[in-house]
Design an enzyme around this catalytic site. Structure first.
Site, PDB file in Angstrom:
ATOM      1  N   LYS A 209       0.843  -1.201   0.000  1.00 50.73           N
ATOM      2  CA  LYS A 209       0.000   0.000   0.000  1.00 50.73           C
ATOM      3  C   LYS A 209       0.880   1.254   0.000  1.00 50.73           C
ATOM      4  CE  LYS A 209      -3.541   2.264   2.775  1.00 50.73           C
ATOM      5  NZ  LYS A 209      -4.491   2.161   3.883  1.00 50.73           N
ATOM      6  N   GLU A 215      10.440  -4.580   4.727  1.00 51.90           N
ATOM      7  CA  GLU A 215      10.563  -5.968   4.288  1.00 51.90           C
ATOM      8  C   GLU A 215      10.273  -6.092   2.791  1.00 51.90           C
ATOM      9  OE1 GLU A 215       8.856  -4.835   6.858  1.00 51.90           O
ATOM     10  OE2 GLU A 215       8.748  -6.275   8.513  1.00 51.90           O
ATOM     11  N   GLY A 271      -4.923  -2.098   5.010  1.00 49.68           N
ATOM     12  CA  GLY A 271      -4.154  -3.262   4.558  1.00 49.68           C
ATOM     13  C   GLY A 271      -4.862  -4.579   4.833  1.00 49.68           C
ATOM     14  N   ARG A 272      -5.338  -4.746   6.059  1.00 52.38           N
ATOM     15  CA  ARG A 272      -5.950  -6.036   6.434  1.00 52.38           C
ATOM     16  C   ARG A 272      -7.365  -6.202   5.875  1.00 52.38           C
ATOM     17  NH1 ARG A 272      -4.795  -2.698  10.419  1.00 52.38           N
ATOM     18  NH2 ARG A 272      -6.398  -1.819  11.768  1.00 52.38           N
ATOM     19  N   GLU A 357      -4.949  -6.877  14.656  1.00 54.38           N
ATOM     20  CA  GLU A 357      -4.463  -5.537  14.306  1.00 54.38           C
ATOM     21  C   GLU A 357      -5.625  -4.543  14.424  1.00 54.38           C
ATOM     22  OE1 GLU A 357      -0.763  -4.493  11.498  1.00 54.38           O
ATOM     23  OE2 GLU A 357      -2.597  -4.727  10.348  1.00 54.38           O
ATOM     24  N   HIS A 388      -5.733 -33.659  17.329  1.00 49.72           N
ATOM     25  CA  HIS A 388      -4.639 -34.509  17.818  1.00 49.72           C
ATOM     26  C   HIS A 388      -3.508 -33.664  18.367  1.00 49.72           C
ATOM     27  CE1 HIS A 388      -6.549 -38.103  16.178  1.00 49.72           C
ATOM     28  NE2 HIS A 388      -7.013 -37.250  15.274  1.00 49.72           N
ATOM     29  N   LYS A 508       9.224  -0.694  14.379  1.00 50.35           N
ATOM     30  CA  LYS A 508       9.812  -0.317  13.081  1.00 50.35           C
ATOM     31  C   LYS A 508      10.856   0.779  13.288  1.00 50.35           C
ATOM     32  CE  LYS A 508       5.644  -1.000  10.221  1.00 50.35           C
ATOM     33  NZ  LYS A 508       4.629  -0.328   9.421  1.00 50.35           N
TER      34      LYS A 508
END
Ligand code: F6P
Length: 545
Positions: A209, A215, A271-272, A357, A388, A508
Protein backbone atom coordinates in the site's frame (compact mmCIF):
# COMPACT_ATOMS: atom_id res chain seq x y z
CA UNK A 1 -16.21 14.07 20.83
CA UNK A 2 -18.36 10.98 20.96
CA UNK A 3 -21.85 11.21 22.42
CA UNK A 4 -21.74 7.53 23.40
CA UNK A 5 -21.23 7.17 27.16
CA UNK A 6 -18.27 5.09 28.40
CA UNK A 7 -18.94 1.36 28.52
CA UNK A 8 -19.55 1.22 32.25
CA UNK A 9 -22.20 3.95 31.97
CA UNK A 10 -24.23 2.18 29.32
CA UNK A 11 -27.22 0.62 31.11
CA UNK A 12 -26.86 -2.66 29.21
CA UNK A 13 -23.31 -3.07 30.48
CA UNK A 14 -24.35 -3.12 34.14
CA UNK A 15 -27.35 -5.28 33.27
CA UNK A 16 -25.05 -7.76 31.52
CA UNK A 17 -22.78 -7.89 34.55
CA UNK A 18 -25.72 -8.78 36.80
CA UNK A 19 -27.04 -11.19 34.21
CA UNK A 20 -23.64 -12.86 33.87
CA UNK A 21 -23.64 -13.68 37.57
CA UNK A 22 -26.93 -15.53 37.04
CA UNK A 23 -26.12 -17.38 33.85
CA UNK A 24 -22.45 -18.25 34.33
CA UNK A 25 -23.19 -21.11 36.77
CA UNK A 26 -25.75 -22.65 34.41
CA UNK A 27 -24.53 -25.59 32.34
CA UNK A 28 -25.28 -25.95 28.64
CA UNK A 29 -26.75 -29.36 29.51
CA UNK A 30 -29.30 -27.59 31.66
CA UNK A 31 -30.01 -24.89 29.06
CA UNK A 32 -30.59 -27.50 26.37
CA UNK A 33 -32.74 -29.65 28.65
CA UNK A 34 -34.92 -26.65 29.50
CA UNK A 35 -35.52 -25.83 25.85
CA UNK A 36 -35.64 -28.85 23.55
CA UNK A 37 -35.85 -26.58 20.47
CA UNK A 38 -32.80 -24.55 21.46
CA UNK A 39 -30.59 -26.10 18.78
CA UNK A 40 -32.89 -24.84 16.01
CA UNK A 41 -34.03 -21.65 17.72
CA UNK A 42 -30.59 -20.23 18.40
CA UNK A 43 -29.49 -20.49 14.82
CA UNK A 44 -29.54 -18.03 12.00
CA UNK A 45 -29.08 -18.32 8.27
CA UNK A 46 -28.11 -15.55 5.89
CA UNK A 47 -26.20 -15.19 2.64
CA UNK A 48 -25.88 -18.96 2.47
CA UNK A 49 -24.22 -19.29 5.87
CA UNK A 50 -25.94 -21.21 8.64
CA UNK A 51 -24.76 -20.16 12.08
CA UNK A 52 -25.63 -22.43 14.98
CA UNK A 53 -24.94 -20.36 18.11
CA UNK A 54 -27.01 -22.49 20.46
CA UNK A 55 -23.94 -23.98 22.15
CA UNK A 56 -23.07 -20.66 23.74
CA UNK A 57 -23.39 -19.76 27.43
CA UNK A 58 -26.39 -17.55 26.74
CA UNK A 59 -30.15 -17.41 26.97
CA UNK A 60 -32.74 -15.11 25.42
CA UNK A 61 -32.06 -12.50 28.06
CA UNK A 62 -28.34 -12.51 27.25
CA UNK A 63 -29.12 -11.93 23.60
CA UNK A 64 -31.57 -9.15 24.40
CA UNK A 65 -29.04 -7.39 26.61
CA UNK A 66 -26.20 -7.82 24.11
CA UNK A 67 -28.39 -6.30 21.41
CA UNK A 68 -29.18 -3.43 23.77
CA UNK A 69 -25.48 -2.98 24.33
CA UNK A 70 -24.97 -2.78 20.57
CA UNK A 71 -27.70 -0.17 20.31
CA UNK A 72 -26.40 1.85 23.26
CA UNK A 73 -22.94 1.68 21.67
CA UNK A 74 -24.27 3.31 18.51
CA UNK A 75 -23.56 0.30 16.30
CA UNK A 76 -26.29 1.16 13.79
CA UNK A 77 -24.94 4.69 13.30
CA UNK A 78 -21.37 3.34 13.03
CA UNK A 79 -22.44 0.93 10.29
CA UNK A 80 -24.18 3.73 8.40
CA UNK A 81 -21.15 5.99 8.83
CA UNK A 82 -18.82 3.35 7.38
CA UNK A 83 -21.03 2.54 4.40
CA UNK A 84 -21.59 6.20 3.60
CA UNK A 85 -17.87 7.00 3.41
CA UNK A 86 -17.54 9.02 6.61
CA UNK A 87 -14.00 9.35 7.88
CA UNK A 88 -14.43 6.95 10.77
CA UNK A 89 -10.71 6.19 10.91
CA UNK A 90 -10.28 9.34 12.94
CA UNK A 91 -6.62 8.99 13.86
CA UNK A 92 -5.68 8.89 10.17
CA UNK A 93 -8.58 11.04 8.97
CA UNK A 94 -9.66 8.42 6.45
CA UNK A 95 -12.85 6.82 5.29
CA UNK A 96 -13.09 3.04 5.73
CA UNK A 97 -14.53 1.66 2.56
CA UNK A 98 -13.45 -1.89 1.90
CA UNK A 99 -17.17 -2.41 1.25
CA UNK A 100 -16.81 -0.15 -1.82
CA UNK A 101 -14.30 -2.64 -3.26
CA UNK A 102 -17.14 -5.12 -3.54
CA UNK A 103 -19.91 -2.74 -4.57
CA UNK A 104 -21.45 -3.69 -7.92
CA UNK A 105 -20.91 -1.57 -11.00
CA UNK A 106 -23.47 1.20 -10.95
CA UNK A 107 -23.57 1.58 -7.17
CA UNK A 108 -22.44 4.89 -5.76
CA UNK A 109 -20.35 5.55 -2.63
CA UNK A 110 -18.86 8.98 -2.13
CA UNK A 111 -15.71 10.09 -0.37
CA UNK A 112 -15.36 13.87 -0.17
CA UNK A 113 -18.09 14.13 -2.78
CA UNK A 114 -16.32 11.80 -5.23
CA UNK A 115 -17.99 8.55 -6.28
CA UNK A 116 -15.35 5.86 -5.77
CA UNK A 117 -17.23 2.92 -7.30
CA UNK A 118 -16.32 3.72 -10.95
CA UNK A 119 -12.64 3.95 -9.84
CA UNK A 120 -12.91 0.53 -8.21
CA UNK A 121 -14.30 -1.02 -11.38
CA UNK A 122 -11.75 0.69 -13.61
CA UNK A 123 -8.96 -0.98 -11.60
CA UNK A 124 -10.80 -4.31 -11.59
CA UNK A 125 -11.11 -4.08 -15.38
CA UNK A 126 -7.41 -3.30 -15.75
CA UNK A 127 -6.54 -6.21 -13.45
CA UNK A 128 -8.83 -8.50 -15.46
CA UNK A 129 -7.17 -7.53 -18.74
CA UNK A 130 -3.73 -8.14 -17.29
CA UNK A 131 -4.76 -11.43 -15.69
CA UNK A 132 -6.21 -12.65 -18.95
CA UNK A 133 -3.02 -11.82 -20.82
CA UNK A 134 -0.85 -13.63 -18.30
CA UNK A 135 -3.15 -16.65 -18.02
CA UNK A 136 -3.55 -17.01 -21.79
CA UNK A 137 0.18 -16.71 -22.43
CA UNK A 138 -0.21 -13.44 -24.36
CA UNK A 139 1.97 -11.61 -21.82
CA UNK A 140 5.55 -12.53 -22.64
CA UNK A 141 8.66 -12.12 -20.55
CA UNK A 142 11.84 -10.35 -21.60
CA UNK A 143 13.08 -13.32 -23.63
CA UNK A 144 9.71 -14.14 -25.14
CA UNK A 145 8.73 -16.93 -22.74
CA UNK A 146 5.29 -17.05 -21.15
CA UNK A 147 4.85 -16.61 -17.40
CA UNK A 148 4.79 -19.87 -15.42
CA UNK A 149 5.47 -18.54 -11.95
CA UNK A 150 4.03 -15.57 -10.12
CA UNK A 151 5.64 -14.35 -6.91
CA UNK A 152 3.75 -11.89 -4.75
CA UNK A 153 6.08 -9.79 -2.62
CA UNK A 154 4.23 -8.13 0.23
CA UNK A 155 3.67 -8.43 3.97
CA UNK A 156 0.77 -8.17 6.41
CA UNK A 157 -2.36 -7.19 4.55
CA UNK A 158 -0.43 -7.21 1.29
CA UNK A 159 0.34 -10.89 1.78
CA UNK A 160 -1.97 -12.71 4.15
CA UNK A 161 -5.20 -12.22 2.20
CA UNK A 162 -3.74 -13.40 -1.12
CA UNK A 163 -1.89 -16.30 0.58
CA UNK A 164 -5.07 -17.41 2.29
CA UNK A 165 -7.28 -16.93 -0.77
CA UNK A 166 -4.90 -18.68 -3.18
CA UNK A 167 -4.79 -21.64 -0.81
CA UNK A 168 -8.53 -21.60 -0.12
CA UNK A 169 -9.38 -21.42 -3.82
CA UNK A 170 -6.69 -23.71 -5.15
CA UNK A 171 -9.43 -25.99 -6.50
CA UNK A 172 -10.41 -23.19 -8.92
CA UNK A 173 -6.89 -22.14 -9.86
CA UNK A 174 -4.94 -22.51 -13.10
CA UNK A 175 -2.63 -25.40 -12.33
CA UNK A 176 -0.11 -24.40 -15.00
CA UNK A 177 0.69 -21.19 -13.12
CA UNK A 178 2.51 -21.54 -9.81
CA UNK A 179 1.85 -18.91 -7.17
CA UNK A 180 4.43 -18.19 -4.51
CA UNK A 181 4.62 -15.61 -1.77
CA UNK A 182 7.53 -13.78 -0.21
CA UNK A 183 6.90 -11.71 2.90
CA UNK A 184 9.61 -12.13 5.51
CA UNK A 185 12.72 -9.95 5.40
CA UNK A 186 14.58 -13.13 6.32
CA UNK A 187 16.48 -13.85 3.10
CA UNK A 188 15.46 -17.47 3.38
CA UNK A 189 11.94 -16.56 2.31
CA UNK A 190 13.07 -15.06 -0.99
CA UNK A 191 15.78 -17.63 -1.63
CA UNK A 192 13.42 -20.55 -1.18
CA UNK A 193 10.64 -18.88 -3.19
CA UNK A 194 12.81 -18.50 -6.29
CA UNK A 195 14.60 -21.81 -5.87
CA UNK A 196 14.59 -23.68 -9.14
CA UNK A 197 12.72 -20.95 -11.03
CA UNK A 198 13.67 -19.56 -14.42
CA UNK A 199 13.64 -15.74 -14.20
CA UNK A 200 12.51 -15.63 -17.81
CA UNK A 201 9.24 -17.34 -16.77
CA UNK A 202 8.77 -15.48 -13.49
CA UNK A 203 6.59 -12.46 -12.81
CA UNK A 204 6.86 -10.50 -9.57
CA UNK A 205 3.98 -8.56 -8.09
CA UNK A 206 5.31 -6.00 -5.62
CA UNK A 207 2.31 -5.43 -3.37
CA UNK A 208 2.54 -2.62 -0.86
CA UNK A 209 0.00 0.00 0.00
CA UNK A 210 2.69 2.46 1.03
CA UNK A 211 5.54 1.11 -1.11
CA UNK A 212 7.85 1.98 1.77
CA UNK A 213 7.56 -1.13 3.95
CA UNK A 214 11.07 -2.25 4.82
CA UNK A 215 10.56 -5.97 4.29
CA UNK A 216 8.75 -5.59 0.98
CA UNK A 217 11.21 -3.09 -0.43
CA UNK A 218 14.19 -5.26 0.58
CA UNK A 219 12.60 -8.27 -1.09
CA UNK A 220 11.61 -6.26 -4.18
CA UNK A 221 15.18 -5.01 -4.62
CA UNK A 222 16.55 -8.54 -4.23
CA UNK A 223 14.02 -9.76 -6.78
CA UNK A 224 15.08 -7.10 -9.24
CA UNK A 225 18.74 -8.01 -8.75
CA UNK A 226 17.92 -11.72 -9.18
CA UNK A 227 15.97 -11.09 -12.37
CA UNK A 228 18.41 -8.62 -13.89
CA UNK A 229 21.35 -10.94 -13.20
CA UNK A 230 19.68 -13.39 -15.56
CA UNK A 231 19.11 -10.76 -18.23
CA UNK A 232 22.63 -9.34 -18.32
CA UNK A 233 21.58 -6.36 -16.23
CA UNK A 234 19.17 -5.11 -18.91
CA UNK A 235 16.83 -2.83 -16.91
CA UNK A 236 14.27 -3.01 -19.72
CA UNK A 237 13.41 -6.47 -18.38
CA UNK A 238 11.80 -4.93 -15.29
CA UNK A 239 8.78 -3.84 -17.33
CA UNK A 240 8.08 -7.45 -18.35
CA UNK A 241 8.74 -9.11 -15.03
CA UNK A 242 7.51 -6.65 -12.42
CA UNK A 243 4.13 -5.15 -11.74
CA UNK A 244 3.09 -3.22 -8.65
CA UNK A 245 0.03 -2.88 -6.50
CA UNK A 246 0.11 0.27 -4.45
CA UNK A 247 -1.39 3.62 -3.50
CA UNK A 248 2.01 5.29 -3.97
CA UNK A 249 2.50 5.87 -7.71
CA UNK A 250 5.60 8.04 -7.23
CA UNK A 251 7.51 5.37 -5.30
CA UNK A 252 6.45 2.67 -7.79
CA UNK A 253 7.82 4.70 -10.71
CA UNK A 254 10.99 5.42 -8.79
CA UNK A 255 11.49 1.68 -8.32
CA UNK A 256 11.42 1.35 -12.10
CA UNK A 257 7.98 -0.12 -12.61
CA UNK A 258 6.08 1.64 -15.38
CA UNK A 259 2.89 3.45 -14.39
CA UNK A 260 1.05 1.21 -16.90
CA UNK A 261 2.06 -1.81 -14.81
CA UNK A 262 0.73 -0.43 -11.56
CA UNK A 263 -2.66 -1.33 -10.17
CA UNK A 264 -3.85 1.24 -7.69
CA UNK A 265 -6.02 1.39 -4.64
CA UNK A 266 -6.83 4.08 -2.16
CA UNK A 267 -6.10 5.30 1.35
CA UNK A 268 -9.61 4.29 2.42
CA UNK A 269 -8.67 0.61 2.07
CA UNK A 270 -6.89 -0.68 5.17
CA UNK A 271 -4.15 -3.26 4.56
CA UNK A 272 -5.95 -6.04 6.43
CA UNK A 273 -9.19 -5.22 4.60
CA UNK A 274 -7.61 -5.13 1.16
CA UNK A 275 -7.88 -8.62 -0.29
CA UNK A 276 -10.72 -7.49 -2.58
CA UNK A 277 -8.66 -4.60 -3.94
CA UNK A 278 -5.79 -4.77 -6.42
CA UNK A 279 -3.91 -6.49 -3.60
CA UNK A 280 -5.91 -9.49 -4.81
CA UNK A 281 -4.11 -9.46 -8.17
CA UNK A 282 -2.26 -12.69 -7.36
CA UNK A 283 -5.59 -14.26 -6.39
CA UNK A 284 -7.08 -13.12 -9.69
CA UNK A 285 -4.13 -14.54 -11.61
CA UNK A 286 -4.66 -17.85 -9.85
CA UNK A 287 -8.43 -18.20 -10.20
CA UNK A 288 -9.19 -15.90 -13.12
CA UNK A 289 -11.17 -12.66 -13.31
CA UNK A 290 -14.58 -14.32 -13.35
CA UNK A 291 -14.02 -16.29 -10.18
CA UNK A 292 -12.50 -13.17 -8.57
CA UNK A 293 -15.74 -11.31 -9.33
CA UNK A 294 -17.66 -14.17 -7.69
CA UNK A 295 -15.47 -13.72 -4.62
CA UNK A 296 -16.35 -10.01 -4.58
CA UNK A 297 -20.04 -10.80 -5.05
CA UNK A 298 -19.85 -13.05 -1.99
CA UNK A 299 -18.28 -10.24 0.03
CA UNK A 300 -20.98 -7.87 -1.16
CA UNK A 301 -23.79 -10.21 -0.18
CA UNK A 302 -22.49 -10.33 3.37
CA UNK A 303 -21.89 -6.56 3.36
CA UNK A 304 -25.52 -6.00 2.47
CA UNK A 305 -26.68 -8.46 5.08
CA UNK A 306 -24.60 -6.67 7.73
CA UNK A 307 -25.85 -3.26 6.62
CA UNK A 308 -29.52 -4.12 6.50
CA UNK A 309 -30.41 -7.09 8.72
CA UNK A 310 -31.90 -6.47 12.15
CA UNK A 311 -29.41 -7.20 14.89
CA UNK A 312 -31.23 -10.34 16.06
CA UNK A 313 -30.75 -11.93 12.64
CA UNK A 314 -27.46 -10.32 11.74
CA UNK A 315 -24.68 -12.91 11.62
CA UNK A 316 -21.69 -10.58 12.07
CA UNK A 317 -23.48 -8.70 14.83
CA UNK A 318 -24.30 -11.93 16.66
CA UNK A 319 -20.76 -13.23 16.36
CA UNK A 320 -19.23 -9.90 17.34
CA UNK A 321 -21.45 -9.57 20.40
CA UNK A 322 -20.65 -13.13 21.48
CA UNK A 323 -16.94 -12.31 21.18
CA UNK A 324 -17.48 -9.32 23.48
CA UNK A 325 -19.55 -11.46 25.87
CA UNK A 326 -16.75 -13.97 26.36
CA UNK A 327 -13.89 -11.44 26.40
CA UNK A 328 -15.46 -9.06 28.89
CA UNK A 329 -17.77 -11.14 31.04
CA UNK A 330 -16.11 -14.57 31.09
CA UNK A 331 -12.55 -13.25 30.84
CA UNK A 332 -11.82 -15.44 27.80
CA UNK A 333 -8.54 -14.38 26.27
CA UNK A 334 -8.65 -16.29 23.03
CA UNK A 335 -11.01 -17.55 20.36
CA UNK A 336 -10.12 -20.64 18.34
CA UNK A 337 -11.16 -20.74 14.69
CA UNK A 338 -11.27 -24.32 13.50
CA UNK A 339 -12.06 -24.83 9.83
CA UNK A 340 -12.90 -28.39 8.89
CA UNK A 341 -11.60 -27.90 5.38
CA UNK A 342 -8.00 -28.34 4.41
CA UNK A 343 -8.21 -25.55 1.85
CA UNK A 344 -8.81 -23.12 4.73
CA UNK A 345 -5.55 -23.97 6.43
CA UNK A 346 -4.32 -20.36 6.25
CA UNK A 347 -7.65 -18.86 7.29
CA UNK A 348 -6.78 -18.62 11.00
CA UNK A 349 -3.47 -16.91 10.15
CA UNK A 350 -5.34 -14.46 7.95
CA UNK A 351 -7.84 -13.79 10.72
CA UNK A 352 -5.05 -13.05 13.16
CA UNK A 353 -4.14 -9.85 11.36
CA UNK A 354 -7.74 -8.96 10.61
CA UNK A 355 -8.86 -9.33 14.21
CA UNK A 356 -5.82 -8.48 16.29
CA UNK A 357 -4.46 -5.54 14.31
CA UNK A 358 -8.02 -4.17 14.42
CA UNK A 359 -9.05 -4.75 18.02
CA UNK A 360 -5.67 -4.69 19.76
CA UNK A 361 -6.40 -1.23 21.14
CA UNK A 362 -6.45 0.18 24.66
CA UNK A 363 -8.14 3.53 24.16
CA UNK A 364 -11.41 4.69 22.67
CA UNK A 365 -11.81 7.05 19.72
CA UNK A 366 -11.58 9.90 22.25
CA UNK A 367 -8.30 8.61 23.64
CA UNK A 368 -9.80 7.48 26.97
CA UNK A 369 -9.10 4.00 28.39
CA UNK A 370 -11.64 1.49 27.04
CA UNK A 371 -12.52 0.27 30.52
CA UNK A 372 -12.76 -3.38 29.50
CA UNK A 373 -10.65 -6.03 27.84
CA UNK A 374 -10.52 -5.68 24.06
CA UNK A 375 -9.37 -7.96 21.26
CA UNK A 376 -9.18 -11.65 21.96
CA UNK A 377 -6.29 -13.62 20.52
CA UNK A 378 -7.59 -15.47 17.47
CA UNK A 379 -5.84 -18.65 16.55
CA UNK A 380 -6.50 -22.07 15.09
CA UNK A 381 -5.67 -24.85 12.72
CA UNK A 382 -7.81 -26.98 10.46
CA UNK A 383 -9.67 -29.92 11.89
CA UNK A 384 -9.16 -32.76 12.25
CA UNK A 385 -5.43 -32.07 12.71
CA UNK A 386 -5.95 -29.80 15.71
CA UNK A 387 -7.88 -32.56 17.48
CA UNK A 388 -4.64 -34.51 17.82
CA UNK A 389 -2.78 -31.51 19.12
CA UNK A 390 -4.26 -28.65 21.15
CA UNK A 391 -7.91 -29.71 21.56
CA UNK A 392 -6.93 -31.46 24.79
CA UNK A 393 -6.57 -28.06 26.43
CA UNK A 394 -9.87 -26.82 25.04
CA UNK A 395 -11.68 -29.88 26.42
CA UNK A 396 -10.04 -30.38 29.79
CA UNK A 397 -7.80 -27.38 30.46
CA UNK A 398 -8.68 -24.68 32.95
CA UNK A 399 -9.24 -21.90 30.43
CA UNK A 400 -12.40 -21.04 28.59
CA UNK A 401 -11.75 -21.00 24.84
CA UNK A 402 -14.78 -20.25 22.68
CA UNK A 403 -14.48 -22.01 19.34
CA UNK A 404 -15.75 -21.26 15.85
CA UNK A 405 -16.15 -24.43 13.81
CA UNK A 406 -16.44 -23.99 10.05
CA UNK A 407 -17.66 -26.80 7.82
CA UNK A 408 -19.06 -27.37 4.36
CA UNK A 409 -21.95 -29.53 3.23
CA UNK A 410 -20.18 -30.76 0.14
CA UNK A 411 -16.52 -31.41 -0.43
CA UNK A 412 -14.64 -30.28 -3.51
CA UNK A 413 -12.72 -33.54 -3.47
CA UNK A 414 -15.09 -36.47 -2.96
CA UNK A 415 -13.06 -39.44 -1.82
CA UNK A 416 -14.78 -42.47 -0.37
CA UNK A 417 -16.30 -41.57 2.99
CA UNK A 418 -13.68 -38.95 3.89
CA UNK A 419 -16.18 -36.11 3.98
CA UNK A 420 -18.57 -38.00 6.27
CA UNK A 421 -15.64 -38.77 8.58
CA UNK A 422 -14.63 -35.10 8.56
CA UNK A 423 -18.15 -33.91 9.34
CA UNK A 424 -18.67 -36.56 12.02
CA UNK A 425 -15.63 -35.11 13.75
CA UNK A 426 -16.71 -31.47 13.62
CA UNK A 427 -20.17 -32.30 14.97
CA UNK A 428 -18.64 -34.51 17.67
CA UNK A 429 -16.28 -31.79 18.84
CA UNK A 430 -19.04 -29.23 19.36
CA UNK A 431 -21.10 -31.82 21.20
CA UNK A 432 -18.23 -32.94 23.41
CA UNK A 433 -17.28 -29.39 24.30
CA UNK A 434 -20.82 -28.41 25.21
CA UNK A 435 -22.00 -31.47 27.07
CA UNK A 436 -18.82 -33.16 28.26
CA UNK A 437 -18.86 -36.39 30.17
CA UNK A 438 -19.79 -36.57 33.83
CA UNK A 439 -18.19 -38.68 36.58
CA UNK A 440 -21.53 -40.49 36.91
CA UNK A 441 -21.48 -41.47 33.26
CA UNK A 442 -17.91 -42.69 33.61
CA UNK A 443 -18.74 -44.76 36.68
CA UNK A 444 -21.74 -46.25 34.91
CA UNK A 445 -19.33 -47.36 32.19
CA UNK A 446 -17.19 -49.07 34.82
CA UNK A 447 -14.26 -46.66 34.66
CA UNK A 448 -11.90 -47.18 37.62
CA UNK A 449 -12.48 -44.60 40.33
CA UNK A 450 -8.86 -43.42 40.20
CA UNK A 451 -9.31 -42.51 36.56
CA UNK A 452 -12.66 -40.79 36.88
CA UNK A 453 -11.23 -37.28 37.52
CA UNK A 454 -8.83 -37.69 34.60
CA UNK A 455 -11.49 -38.82 32.21
CA UNK A 456 -14.15 -36.32 33.20
CA UNK A 457 -15.04 -33.71 30.60
CA UNK A 458 -16.60 -30.71 32.32
CA UNK A 459 -18.34 -29.53 29.14
CA UNK A 460 -20.07 -26.13 29.16
CA UNK A 461 -17.45 -24.97 26.66
CA UNK A 462 -18.99 -22.71 24.06
CA UNK A 463 -18.81 -22.92 20.31
CA UNK A 464 -20.35 -21.56 17.15
CA UNK A 465 -20.74 -23.77 14.12
CA UNK A 466 -20.79 -22.22 10.67
CA UNK A 467 -22.12 -24.45 7.92
CA UNK A 468 -21.86 -23.51 4.27
CA UNK A 469 -22.82 -25.44 1.21
CA UNK A 470 -19.48 -25.60 -0.62
CA UNK A 471 -16.19 -23.72 -0.58
CA UNK A 472 -16.71 -21.52 -3.63
CA UNK A 473 -15.10 -18.12 -4.29
CA UNK A 474 -18.37 -16.50 -3.22
CA UNK A 475 -18.48 -18.55 -0.01
CA UNK A 476 -14.97 -17.43 0.85
CA UNK A 477 -15.94 -13.79 0.31
CA UNK A 478 -18.93 -14.20 2.61
CA UNK A 479 -16.84 -15.84 5.29
CA UNK A 480 -14.18 -13.15 5.27
CA UNK A 481 -16.78 -10.36 5.28
CA UNK A 482 -18.53 -12.09 8.17
CA UNK A 483 -15.39 -11.85 10.30
CA UNK A 484 -14.61 -8.31 9.09
CA UNK A 485 -18.00 -7.12 10.27
CA UNK A 486 -17.84 -9.15 13.47
CA UNK A 487 -14.65 -7.21 14.21
CA UNK A 488 -16.47 -3.98 13.34
CA UNK A 489 -19.21 -4.88 15.82
CA UNK A 490 -16.69 -5.58 18.57
CA UNK A 491 -14.91 -2.31 17.81
CA UNK A 492 -18.16 -0.35 17.99
CA UNK A 493 -18.97 -1.76 21.43
CA UNK A 494 -15.49 -1.00 22.73
CA UNK A 495 -15.56 2.41 21.03
CA UNK A 496 -12.12 1.83 19.54
CA UNK A 497 -10.65 2.60 16.13
CA UNK A 498 -10.39 -0.74 14.34
CA UNK A 499 -8.69 0.86 11.36
CA UNK A 500 -5.37 2.21 12.56
CA UNK A 501 -2.33 0.22 13.75
CA UNK A 502 -0.04 2.56 15.64
CA UNK A 503 1.10 -0.42 17.69
CA UNK A 504 3.33 -1.62 14.86
CA UNK A 505 5.26 1.64 14.64
CA UNK A 506 7.63 1.64 17.60
CA UNK A 507 9.32 -1.61 16.63
CA UNK A 508 9.81 -0.32 13.08
CA UNK A 509 11.44 2.90 14.34
CA UNK A 510 13.73 1.06 16.75
CA UNK A 511 14.77 -1.44 14.06
CA UNK A 512 15.75 1.48 11.82
CA UNK A 513 17.87 2.86 14.64
CA UNK A 514 19.53 -0.47 15.37
CA UNK A 515 20.25 -1.48 11.77
CA UNK A 516 23.22 0.88 11.28
CA UNK A 517 24.60 -0.34 14.61
CA UNK A 518 25.01 -3.81 13.13
CA UNK A 519 27.74 -2.76 10.69
CA UNK A 520 31.37 -3.86 10.76
CA UNK A 521 32.64 -1.67 13.59
CA UNK A 522 30.83 -1.60 16.92
CA UNK A 523 29.49 1.87 17.66
CA UNK A 524 28.77 3.20 21.13
CA UNK A 525 25.59 1.40 22.14
CA UNK A 526 23.15 3.40 24.19
CA UNK A 527 20.27 0.98 24.61
CA UNK A 528 19.27 -0.74 27.84
CA UNK A 529 21.75 -3.31 29.12
CA UNK A 530 19.79 -6.26 27.73
CA UNK A 531 19.58 -4.88 24.18
CA UNK A 532 23.24 -3.81 24.28
CA UNK A 533 24.29 -7.29 25.43
CA UNK A 534 22.22 -9.01 22.74
CA UNK A 535 23.72 -6.84 20.01
CA UNK A 536 27.26 -7.56 21.28
CA UNK A 537 26.61 -11.28 21.55
CA UNK A 538 25.20 -11.32 18.01
CA UNK A 539 28.31 -9.51 16.73
CA UNK A 540 30.48 -12.22 18.28
CA UNK A 541 28.32 -14.95 16.70
CA UNK A 542 28.49 -13.26 13.32
CA UNK A 543 32.22 -12.69 13.50
CA UNK A 544 32.90 -16.17 14.88
CA UNK A 545 34.75 -14.51 17.74
O1 F6P B 1 3.10 -2.97 9.79
C1 F6P B 1 1.75 -3.20 9.65
C2 F6P B 1 1.26 -2.87 8.29
O2 F6P B 1 1.15 -1.50 8.14
C3 F6P B 1 -0.05 -3.56 8.00
O3 F6P B 1 -1.13 -2.91 8.52
C4 F6P B 1 -0.03 -3.66 6.53
O4 F6P B 1 -0.96 -4.58 6.07
C5 F6P B 1 1.41 -4.07 6.31
O5 F6P B 1 2.12 -3.35 7.28
C6 F6P B 1 1.96 -3.85 4.95
O6 F6P B 1 1.95 -2.52 4.55
P1 F6P B 1 2.15 -2.10 3.05
O7 F6P B 1 1.07 -2.70 2.25
O8 F6P B 1 2.10 -0.60 3.05
O9 F6P B 1 3.50 -2.61 2.61
Amino acid sequence: MSTIPPLAQRPAWAALQAHHARIAPRHLRELFAADPARGERLACEAAGIYLDYSKNRIDDETLRLLRQLAEQSGLRARIDAMFSGEKINVTENRAVLHVALRAPRGASIRVDGHDVVPDVHAVLDAMSGFAQRVRSGAWLGHTGKRVRHVINIGIGGSDLGPVMACEALRHYSARDLSLRFVSNVDGTDFTEAVHGLDPAETLFIVASKTFTTQETMANAHSARAWALAAFGGDAAAVAKHFVAVSTNAAAVTQFGIAAANMFGFWDWVGGRYSMGSAIGLSTMLAIGPEAFRELLAGFHEMDEHFRTAPFERNLPVLMGLLAVWYADFFGAQTIAVLPYDQYLKRFPAYLQQLTMESTGKQVTLDGAPVGADTGAVYWGEPGTNGQHSFYQLIHQGTRLIPCDFIAFGRTLNPLGRHHELLLANVFAQGEALAFGKTPQELRAEGVAESLVPHRTFPGNRPSNTLLLERLTPAALGKLVALYEHSVFTQGAVWGINCFDQWGVELGKVLAKRIEPELGAAEPVLAHDSSTNALIRRWRRLRDGA
